[in-house]
Design a protein around this motif. Structure first.
Motif, PDB file in Angstrom:
ATOM      1  N   GLN A   1       5.640  -6.873   0.447  1.00 19.41           N
ATOM      2  CA  GLN A   1       6.331  -8.135   0.198  1.00 19.41           C
ATOM      3  C   GLN A   1       7.627  -8.253   0.991  1.00 19.41           C
ATOM      4  OE1 GLN A   1       5.116  -8.365  -4.468  1.00 19.41           O
ATOM      5  NE2 GLN A   1       6.553  -9.903  -3.764  1.00 19.41           N
ATOM      6  N   SER A   2       8.256  -7.128   1.282  1.00 21.35           N
ATOM      7  CA  SER A   2       9.549  -7.156   1.970  1.00 21.35           C
ATOM      8  C   SER A   2       9.458  -7.521   3.441  1.00 21.35           C
ATOM      9  CB  SER A   2      10.229  -5.788   1.844  1.00 21.35           C
ATOM     10  OG  SER A   2       9.483  -4.797   2.538  1.00 21.35           O
ATOM     11  N   ILE A   3       8.254  -7.658   3.997  1.00 18.61           N
ATOM     12  CA  ILE A   3       8.105  -7.842   5.445  1.00 18.61           C
ATOM     13  C   ILE A   3       8.787  -9.108   5.949  1.00 18.61           C
ATOM     14  CG2 ILE A   3       5.946  -9.152   5.382  1.00 18.61           C
ATOM     15  CD1 ILE A   3       6.714  -6.319   7.876  1.00 18.61           C
ATOM     16  N   ALA A   4       8.985 -10.110   5.084  1.00 18.99           N
ATOM     17  CA  ALA A   4       9.568 -11.378   5.542  1.00 18.99           C
ATOM     18  C   ALA A   4      10.910 -11.155   6.222  1.00 18.99           C
ATOM     19  CB  ALA A   4       9.701 -12.356   4.374  1.00 18.99           C
ATOM     20  N   VAL A   5      11.723 -10.244   5.704  1.00 17.20           N
ATOM     21  CA  VAL A   5      13.039 -10.039   6.296  1.00 17.20           C
ATOM     22  C   VAL A   5      12.924  -9.358   7.654  1.00 17.20           C
ATOM     23  CG1 VAL A   5      13.582  -7.749   5.323  1.00 17.20           C
ATOM     24  CG2 VAL A   5      15.419  -9.416   5.697  1.00 17.20           C
ATOM     25  N   ALA A   6      11.886  -8.559   7.859  1.00 18.06           N
ATOM     26  CA  ALA A   6      11.681  -7.897   9.146  1.00 18.06           C
ATOM     27  C   ALA A   6      11.158  -8.865  10.199  1.00 18.06           C
ATOM     28  CB  ALA A   6      10.708  -6.729   8.992  1.00 18.06           C
ATOM     29  N   LEU A   7      10.546  -9.972   9.773  1.00 20.50           N
ATOM     30  CA  LEU A   7      10.016 -10.978  10.687  1.00 20.50           C
ATOM     31  C   LEU A   7      10.985 -12.139  10.861  1.00 20.50           C
ATOM     32  CD1 LEU A   7       6.303 -11.064   9.461  1.00 20.50           C
ATOM     33  CD2 LEU A   7       7.323  -9.650  11.258  1.00 20.50           C
TER      34      LEU A   7
ATOM     35  N   CYS B   1       2.780 -11.271  13.760  1.00 18.87           N
ATOM     36  CA  CYS B   1       2.922  -9.929  13.194  1.00 18.87           C
ATOM     37  C   CYS B   1       1.661  -9.113  13.493  1.00 18.87           C
ATOM     38  CB  CYS B   1       3.131 -10.052  11.691  1.00 18.87           C
ATOM     39  SG  CYS B   1       3.184  -8.493  10.798  1.00 18.87           S
ATOM     40  N   SER B   2       1.828  -7.904  13.949  1.00 16.87           N
ATOM     41  CA  SER B   2       0.688  -7.027  14.236  1.00 16.87           C
ATOM     42  C   SER B   2       0.576  -5.944  13.176  1.00 16.87           C
ATOM     43  CB  SER B   2       0.849  -6.375  15.611  1.00 16.87           C
ATOM     44  OG  SER B   2       1.886  -5.402  15.580  1.00 16.87           O
TER      45      SER B   2
ATOM     46  N   TYR C   1       5.591 -16.231  -3.378  1.00 20.25           N
ATOM     47  CA  TYR C   1       4.639 -17.257  -3.794  1.00 20.25           C
ATOM     48  C   TYR C   1       3.181 -16.841  -3.675  1.00 20.25           C
ATOM     49  CZ  TYR C   1       8.827 -19.999  -4.019  1.00 20.25           C
ATOM     50  OH  TYR C   1      10.085 -20.446  -4.367  1.00 20.25           O
ATOM     51  N   GLY C   2       2.923 -15.558  -3.499  1.00 19.97           N
ATOM     52  CA  GLY C   2       1.554 -15.067  -3.572  1.00 19.97           C
ATOM     53  C   GLY C   2       0.764 -15.173  -2.287  1.00 19.97           C
ATOM     54  N   THR C   3       1.408 -15.472  -1.178  1.00 18.95           N
ATOM     55  CA  THR C   3       0.726 -15.527   0.118  1.00 18.95           C
ATOM     56  C   THR C   3       1.017 -14.252   0.881  1.00 18.95           C
ATOM     57  OG1 THR C   3       0.977 -17.934   0.215  1.00 18.95           O
ATOM     58  CG2 THR C   3       0.448 -16.806   2.274  1.00 18.95           C
ATOM     59  N   PRO C   4       0.080 -13.317   0.955  1.00 21.23           N
ATOM     60  CA  PRO C   4       0.368 -12.064   1.665  1.00 21.23           C
ATOM     61  C   PRO C   4       0.435 -12.281   3.168  1.00 21.23           C
ATOM     62  CG  PRO C   4      -1.929 -12.108   0.985  1.00 21.23           C
ATOM     63  CD  PRO C   4      -1.296 -13.331   0.395  1.00 21.23           C
ATOM     64  N   VAL C   5       1.194 -11.441   3.844  1.00 21.19           N
ATOM     65  CA  VAL C   5       1.264 -11.449   5.301  1.00 21.19           C
ATOM     66  C   VAL C   5       0.282 -10.419   5.831  1.00 21.19           C
ATOM     67  CG1 VAL C   5       2.727 -11.016   7.309  1.00 21.19           C
ATOM     68  CG2 VAL C   5       3.661 -12.218   5.314  1.00 21.19           C
ATOM     69  N   ARG C   6      -0.577 -10.892   6.742  1.00 20.05           N
ATOM     70  CA  ARG C   6      -1.598 -10.029   7.339  1.00 20.05           C
ATOM     71  C   ARG C   6      -1.369  -9.912   8.843  1.00 20.05           C
ATOM     72  NH1 ARG C   6      -6.237  -9.674   3.948  1.00 20.05           N
ATOM     73  NH2 ARG C   6      -6.112 -11.020   2.103  1.00 20.05           N
ATOM     74  N   PRO C   7      -1.967  -8.908   9.483  1.00 21.45           N
ATOM     75  CA  PRO C   7      -1.905  -8.856  10.945  1.00 21.45           C
ATOM     76  C   PRO C   7      -2.433 -10.161  11.541  1.00 21.45           C
ATOM     77  CG  PRO C   7      -2.764  -6.790  10.090  1.00 21.45           C
ATOM     78  CD  PRO C   7      -2.678  -7.724   8.913  1.00 21.45           C
ATOM     79  N   GLY C   8      -1.688 -10.700  12.483  1.00 22.41           N
ATOM     80  CA  GLY C   8      -2.063 -11.973  13.101  1.00 22.41           C
ATOM     81  C   GLY C   8      -1.294 -13.162  12.560  1.00 22.41           C
ATOM     82  N   ASP C   9      -0.616 -12.994  11.433  1.00 17.85           N
ATOM     83  CA  ASP C   9       0.191 -14.085  10.878  1.00 17.85           C
ATOM     84  C   ASP C   9       1.515 -14.197  11.629  1.00 17.85           C
ATOM     85  OD1 ASP C   9      -1.700 -14.707   8.994  1.00 17.85           O
ATOM     86  OD2 ASP C   9      -0.680 -13.713   7.329  1.00 17.85           O
ATOM     87  N   LYS C  10       2.057 -15.404  11.619  1.00 25.66           N
ATOM     88  CA  LYS C  10       3.367 -15.656  12.216  1.00 25.66           C
ATOM     89  C   LYS C  10       4.206 -16.434  11.216  1.00 25.66           C
ATOM     90  CE  LYS C  10       5.608 -17.459  16.378  1.00 25.66           C
ATOM     91  NZ  LYS C  10       5.396 -18.071  17.714  1.00 25.66           N
ATOM     92  N   LEU C  11       5.409 -15.969  10.959  1.00 23.46           N
ATOM     93  CA  LEU C  11       6.284 -16.642  10.018  1.00 23.46           C
ATOM     94  C   LEU C  11       7.276 -17.547  10.746  1.00 23.46           C
ATOM     95  CD1 LEU C  11       7.190 -14.064   7.222  1.00 23.46           C
ATOM     96  CD2 LEU C  11       5.210 -15.577   7.451  1.00 23.46           C
TER      97      LEU C  11
ATOM     98  N   VAL D   1       5.456 -18.579   1.897  1.00 22.98           N
ATOM     99  CA  VAL D   1       5.389 -17.134   1.685  1.00 22.98           C
ATOM    100  C   VAL D   1       6.520 -16.664   0.784  1.00 22.98           C
ATOM    101  CG1 VAL D   1       5.488 -14.867   2.802  1.00 22.98           C
ATOM    102  CG2 VAL D   1       4.211 -16.743   3.875  1.00 22.98           C
ATOM    103  N   ALA D   2       7.746 -17.048   1.116  1.00 25.05           N
ATOM    104  CA  ALA D   2       8.903 -16.571   0.348  1.00 25.05           C
ATOM    105  C   ALA D   2      10.101 -17.470   0.611  1.00 25.05           C
ATOM    106  CB  ALA D   2       9.244 -15.132   0.724  1.00 25.05           C
ATOM    107  N   ARG D   3      11.041 -17.423  -0.315  1.00 27.52           N
ATOM    108  CA  ARG D   3      12.366 -18.015  -0.131  1.00 27.52           C
ATOM    109  C   ARG D   3      13.397 -16.924  -0.349  1.00 27.52           C
ATOM    110  NH1 ARG D   3      12.288 -23.797  -0.575  1.00 27.52           N
ATOM    111  NH2 ARG D   3      10.295 -24.574  -1.380  1.00 27.52           N
ATOM    112  N   GLU D   4      14.466 -17.008   0.429  1.00 27.44           N
ATOM    113  CA  GLU D   4      15.542 -16.033   0.303  1.00 27.44           C
ATOM    114  C   GLU D   4      16.883 -16.745   0.231  1.00 27.44           C
ATOM    115  OE1 GLU D   4      17.775 -12.408   2.754  1.00 27.44           O
ATOM    116  OE2 GLU D   4      16.278 -13.664   3.752  1.00 27.44           O
ATOM    117  N   ARG D   5      17.749 -16.242  -0.635  1.00 22.88           N
ATOM    118  CA  ARG D   5      19.162 -16.621  -0.609  1.00 22.88           C
ATOM    119  C   ARG D   5      19.957 -15.350  -0.352  1.00 22.88           C
ATOM    120  NH1 ARG D   5      21.666 -20.811  -4.644  1.00 22.88           N
ATOM    121  NH2 ARG D   5      20.850 -22.120  -2.946  1.00 22.88           N
ATOM    122  N   SER D   6      20.602 -15.292   0.800  1.00 12.74           N
ATOM    123  CA  SER D   6      21.369 -14.105   1.172  1.00 12.74           C
ATOM    124  C   SER D   6      22.856 -14.350   0.955  1.00 12.74           C
ATOM    125  CB  SER D   6      21.114 -13.735   2.636  1.00 12.74           C
ATOM    126  OG  SER D   6      21.509 -14.795   3.493  1.00 12.74           O
ATOM    127  N   THR D   7      23.564 -13.285   0.633  1.00 12.12           N
ATOM    128  CA  THR D   7      25.020 -13.332   0.476  1.00 12.12           C
ATOM    129  C   THR D   7      25.655 -12.420   1.514  1.00 12.12           C
ATOM    130  OG1 THR D   7      24.879 -13.753  -1.907  1.00 12.12           O
ATOM    131  CG2 THR D   7      26.960 -12.902  -1.065  1.00 12.12           C
TER     132      THR D   7
END
Length: 394
Positions: A68-74, A31-32, A103-113, A150-156
């Protein structure tokens, strides 16, 4: 006279996949800062912590962090990939809701999920929208390059027969002409938007002891939604940019459902082989299941009255609205959002939220404030109903 049979979903390719890990897309690149800025711009989230380098450096984070919502974009497929498993001929999909744990782990530039995915379960119900309709759920676990959760998601996902939905025309019967806003109405919308962004700009968190049950959060407005805004949102999901991801599969799983055809109706599928030469053949704004979001004619082929917004976008709106209220020393720990109707072209979306509970002893080990959030359009139609648990400084 022959009695006409009711339409049925063919679930022969679905049942044997329940409970199993599944594959999907994995982004090649970390992520940049530009990815973060593009995402908050698309979500109309002007919190300076996510785009203003000087402001962010002066914060306790020392630099830009993602919302916090960035997880879905990555992720791949708007986060719904593990809920869309198995081929159902003649089907289409819309989003039914999301549930997130953070879970309190922020995503920063340079991170990869990295994602682990599993098809959880499904049920079938008869709906006025499309007759036999599947409500299927899938789980995704998001970890960063260090293995931190970072996060867990349950999608419907809501899967239905496009032809049947088109015949019933529920949304077309409910919607009138696209709303034409007057200059005075637009001025009022802009003033409300500006008033809201000033309430959260400082990043100062409310204190747990100061918040009371019955307190209301500042009202927010988004829109009017347009083809341009829907396009901007779609392009902020990185998986749809040419060449950004690879297909991955979990080890030891036979037929792990990586990039198979879910059974889309003609004109809504990808050409995976052709896209090796011409990547536009899997570009969702031109082909594929998302094209109805910006093409009113294609929207009509899958039961929608006109161009409409994205479920994952509405989920992100909810999470970030509450996270902005929580401030730089707070966070959304859990949120469950049920999607009721899309945001249609020409509509606006209002956010109204109220504190409904305060919990001192929780499974998270910290006190939490519970908030009820509703997203409605200009006609008071409900788009989303959310309940969230939010950590505040105490």
């Amino acid at each position: 006279m022959t009695k006409k049979s009711n339409p049925e979903l063919d679930l022969s390719d679905v049942d044997h996949r329940v409970g199993k890990p599944v594959g999907g897309g994995q982004l090649w690149d970390p992520c940049s800062a530009s990815d973060i800025r593009r995402w908050v711009m698309a979500m109309d989230n002007p919190n300076p912590l996510h785009w203003d380098e000087e402001f962010a450096r002066a914060s306790r984070y020392g630099g830009i962090i993602a919302p916090q919502s960035i997880a879905v974009a990555l992720d791949y497929g708007h986060g719904a990939a593990p809920a869309c498993v198995g081929r159902i001929p003649g089907s289409h999909l819309i989003f039914g809701g999301e549930e997130w744990w953070f879970y309190g782990t922020p995503v920063r530039p340079g991170d990869k999920l990295f994602q682990d995915r599993r098809f959880h379960d499904y049920k079938v119900a008869d709906t006025s929208f499309a007759g036999p309709t599947m409500f299927s759920r899938g789980d995704t676990v998001h970890r960063n390059q260090h293995g931190a959760l970072v996060a867990r998601e349950r999608s419907t996902a809501i899967r239905y027969l496009a032809e049947e939905a088109n015949k019933r025309g529920k949304y077309e019967n409910q919607l009138g002409e696209i709303k034409r806003w007057t200059a005075d109405e637009l001025t009022e919308i802009d003033a409300l938007r500006h008033e809201w962004l000033l309430t959260t700009r400082s990043g100062i968190s409310p204190h747990f002891d100061e918040v009371k049950v019955g307190d209301t959060l500042p009202r927010r407005v988004l829109g009017p939604h347009t083809i341009a805004s829907f396009t901007t949102e779609y392009r902020a999901f990185l998986f749809n940019i040419w060449g950004t991801f690879e297909w991955v599969a979990p080890d030891g799983v036979d037929d792990p459902w990586v990039n198979q055809d879910p059974g889309w109706v003609d004109g809504f599928g990808f050409d995976e082989e052709g896209a090796r030469i011409d990547p536009r053949l899997r570009d969702g704004l031109y082909v594929g299941p998302s094209r109805g979001h910006i093409d009113a004619d294609k929207a009509g082929e899958v039961g929608m009255a006109r161009a409409y917004g994205y479920g994952a976008t509405m989920g992100a709106w909810c999470t970030d609205y509450l996270a902005n209220w929580a401030g730089n020393d707070g966070m959304v720990r859990h949120i469950k959002s049920d999607f009721r109707t899309p945001a249609f072209e020409g509509d606006v979306t209002y956010f109204d939220a109220e504190v409904i509970d305060k919990q001192t002893d929780t499974t998270w080990g910290v006190p939490l404030v519970q908030v009820k959030l509703r997203l409605t359009n200009q006609d008071s139609g409900v788009l989303v109903s959310s309940t969230a648990e939010i950590e505040l400084p105490h």
